[in-house]
Design an enzyme around this catalytic site. Structure first.
Site, PDB file in Angstrom:
ATOM      1  N   TRP A 152       0.837  -1.211   0.000  1.00 19.30           N
ATOM      2  CA  TRP A 152       0.000   0.000   0.000  1.00 19.30           C
ATOM      3  C   TRP A 152       0.862   1.248   0.000  1.00 19.30           C
ATOM      4  O   TRP A 152       0.554   2.218  -0.694  1.00 19.30           O
ATOM      5  CB  TRP A 152      -0.957  -0.009   1.188  1.00 19.30           C
ATOM      6  CG  TRP A 152      -1.926  -1.159   1.157  1.00 19.30           C
ATOM      7  CD1 TRP A 152      -2.049  -2.149   2.089  1.00 19.30           C
ATOM      8  CD2 TRP A 152      -2.905  -1.447   0.139  1.00 19.30           C
ATOM      9  NE1 TRP A 152      -3.038  -3.029   1.716  1.00 19.30           N
ATOM     10  CE2 TRP A 152      -3.568  -2.635   0.534  1.00 19.30           C
ATOM     11  CE3 TRP A 152      -3.269  -0.837  -1.055  1.00 19.30           C
ATOM     12  CZ2 TRP A 152      -4.594  -3.211  -0.225  1.00 19.30           C
ATOM     13  CZ3 TRP A 152      -4.281  -1.416  -1.817  1.00 19.30           C
ATOM     14  CH2 TRP A 152      -4.933  -2.577  -1.407  1.00 19.30           C
ATOM     15  N   ASP A 206      -1.838   6.885   6.016  1.00 18.22           N
ATOM     16  CA  ASP A 206      -2.864   5.924   5.639  1.00 18.22           C
ATOM     17  C   ASP A 206      -3.132   5.074   6.883  1.00 18.22           C
ATOM     18  O   ASP A 206      -2.282   4.291   7.296  1.00 18.22           O
ATOM     19  CB  ASP A 206      -2.335   5.066   4.477  1.00 18.22           C
ATOM     20  CG  ASP A 206      -3.283   3.925   4.105  1.00 18.22           C
ATOM     21  OD1 ASP A 206      -4.325   3.769   4.766  1.00 18.22           O
ATOM     22  OD2 ASP A 206      -2.963   3.197   3.138  1.00 18.22           O
ATOM     23  N   LYS A 258     -12.108  -1.683   7.002  1.00 16.88           N
ATOM     24  CA  LYS A 258     -11.321  -2.548   7.877  1.00 16.88           C
ATOM     25  C   LYS A 258     -11.767  -2.392   9.331  1.00 16.88           C
ATOM     26  O   LYS A 258     -12.004  -3.365  10.005  1.00 16.88           O
ATOM     27  CB  LYS A 258      -9.828  -2.214   7.767  1.00 16.88           C
ATOM     28  CG  LYS A 258      -9.302  -2.083   6.340  1.00 16.88           C
ATOM     29  CD  LYS A 258      -8.863  -3.395   5.739  1.00 16.88           C
ATOM     30  CE  LYS A 258      -8.617  -3.360   4.245  1.00 16.88           C
ATOM     31  NZ  LYS A 258      -7.687  -2.387   3.723  1.00 16.88           N
TER      32      LYS A 258
HETATM   33  C1  LIG Z   1      -7.106  -2.029   2.296  1.00 16.22           C
HETATM   34  C2  LIG Z   1      -6.072  -0.988   2.334  1.00 16.22           C
HETATM   35  C3  LIG Z   1      -5.968  -0.011   1.332  1.00 16.22           C
HETATM   36  C4  LIG Z   1      -6.858   0.004   0.112  1.00 16.22           C
HETATM   37  O1  LIG Z   1      -8.100   0.464   0.465  1.00 16.22           O
HETATM   38  P1  LIG Z   1      -9.254   0.666  -0.649  1.00 16.22           P
HETATM   39  O2  LIG Z   1     -10.305   1.333   0.169  1.00 16.22           O
HETATM   40  O3  LIG Z   1      -9.638  -0.704  -1.108  1.00 16.22           O
HETATM   41  O4  LIG Z   1      -8.716   1.491  -1.731  1.00 16.22           O
HETATM   42  C5  LIG Z   1      -4.996   0.961   1.465  1.00 16.22           C
HETATM   43  N1  LIG Z   1      -4.162   0.973   2.522  1.00 16.22           N
HETATM   44  C6  LIG Z   1      -4.229   0.044   3.503  1.00 16.22           C
HETATM   45  C7  LIG Z   1      -3.283   0.125   4.654  1.00 16.22           C
HETATM   46  C8  LIG Z   1      -5.177  -0.964   3.435  1.00 16.22           C
HETATM   47  O5  LIG Z   1      -5.254  -1.880   4.409  1.00 16.22           O
END
Ligand SMILES: *Cc1c(COP(=O)(O)O)cnc(C)c1O
Length: 355
Positions: free
Chosen positions: A99, A166, A190
């Site tokens: 990511w 993020d 999540k």
């Molecule tokens: C799942 C995830 C993403 C991607 O998220 P989307 O909403 O599917 O674009 C980005 N960063 C992390 C740390 C993730 O766990």
């Protein structure tokens, strides 16, 4: 049979959050209409957005001067919106996994990107330490929890530049000093809600510095000015998030979430370290409390599939590891229970006794 949900994302939500959201989907606040069929500008929907925003601010003690946004597009769209809005000349990125790399790739379209450190050579089994961040960058981007590899930065870093993080997979799992960040963002699926909504916490003063024209929908100022109502926001996921935020508050807030996360992780890692069949995949000090990754010890490699079947038969869901790590991953987000992790540990013990 009772199922124990260890899915990495979309993932487990508290039962009452699902039930309350389902109820509103049938009849929204006894209006005779479904939550799915009302206008996002309806008089009774604005309070949903307002309360969700207020709860994010309250739970994370967000300082004055920040906005909370609920957008579409997932964390993946933020990878592009971040540099579009914040990168003036140069940005620093900490490369801790897939990511982080995807975020970096987008930033390179907008300016110079400095990779301050990377654990790519070790398949991201640790969080790099001992690096320094250049003082002349516009921001440092980090991924606080690396969902795929099971590493986590569970503290707010001390650097001389604003941090952009993020926090897709560990938001609301611990207190955060928001004042250190120009932006915190993530997909909600999540640890906050069902799939479909992206949360963004943004420092208003940090906007408007990028020397480029930004398409309306990709300009954070659009959404700040319109309170996430520039266009139709994801109504049901926002409602689901509200229910989850209420649940977090009712259950003691982020301090309690952090304590529970530690307790659950101690139980699972304790068993991984004790059990002769298994070993953890990441350095102990960087172990994620959210995504617990482990594999079969080398001499028991052939038992991997049998254990997966064994655990699946006993109700464990979603424990197969990500293909880039292999083995197993038990995701233990806020909604995960002690009962759930104990059930997993019981499987591990029973399987060890049989082998
Ligand atoms: C799942 C995830 C993403 C991607 O998220 P989307 O909403 O599917 O674009 C980005 N960063 C992390 C740390 C993730 O766990």
């Amino acid at each position: 049979m009772k199922k124990y949900n260890f899915n990495a994302g979309p993932s487990m939500l508290p039962r009452e959050v699902i039930e309350n959201t389902a109820k509103q989907c049938l009849d929204f606040q006894e209006s005779g209409l479904s939550l799915m069929e009302i206008s996002h500008r309806a008089k009774n929907f604005q309070p949903v957005v307002d309360e969700a925003e207020a709860l994010v601010k309250e739970l994370l003690q967000v300082p004055e001067g920040y906005s909370v946004l609920f957008l579409g597009g997932g964390a993946s769209l933020e990878f592009c919106m971040i540099p579009y809005n914040f990168l003036v000349k140069k940005a620093a990125y900490l490369n801790t996994g897939v990511w982080a790399k995807k975020a970096m790739k987008e930033a390179k379209l907008f300016g110079e990107v400095v990779e301050v450190a990377s654990s790519a050579d070790a398949n991201y089994t640790f969080i790099p330490k001992g690096w320094t961040c250049p003082d002349d960058v516009d921001y440092l981007h980090i991924t606080t929890n690396n969902t795929i590899y099971g590493t986590e930065i569970r503290k707010d870093l001390d650097v001389n530049v604003p941090i952009i993080a993020d926090m897709s997979s560990d938001i609301m799992s611990r207190p955060v000093d928001v004042s250190k960040y120009d932006c915190i963002y993530g997909g909600a699926q999540k640890n906050l809600s069902m799939a479909g909504v992206t949360f963004v916490i943004i420092k208003n003063d940090a906007l408007g510095k990028a020397p480029r024209q930004i398409p309306t929908m990709l300009d954070y100022r659009t959404h700040v000015e319109k309170g996430s109502m520039f266009n139709t926001p994801p109504v049901v996921p926002i409602y689901c998030m509200l229910e989850n935020l209420r649940w977090i508050k009712k259950n003691g807030g982020v301090e309690a979430m952090a304590k529970n996360a530690q307790e659950r992780a101690d139980i699972v890692y304790g068993e991984i370290d004790r059990n002769k069949l298994f070993r953890g995949t990441v350095e102990a000090e960087d172990r994620s409390l959210m995504n617990i990754c482990f594999v079969m010890n080398d001499e028991y490699k052939e038992l991997e599939k049998p254990f997966l079947d064994f655990a699946t038969e006993r109700g464990m869901v979603g424990i197969k590891g990500h293909r880039s790590v292999g083995g197993f991953r038990a995701s233990c987000y806020n909604a995960q229970t002690i009962e759930g992790v104990n059930a997993l540990v019981a499987c591990m013990k029973e399987f060890e006794a049989k082998n």
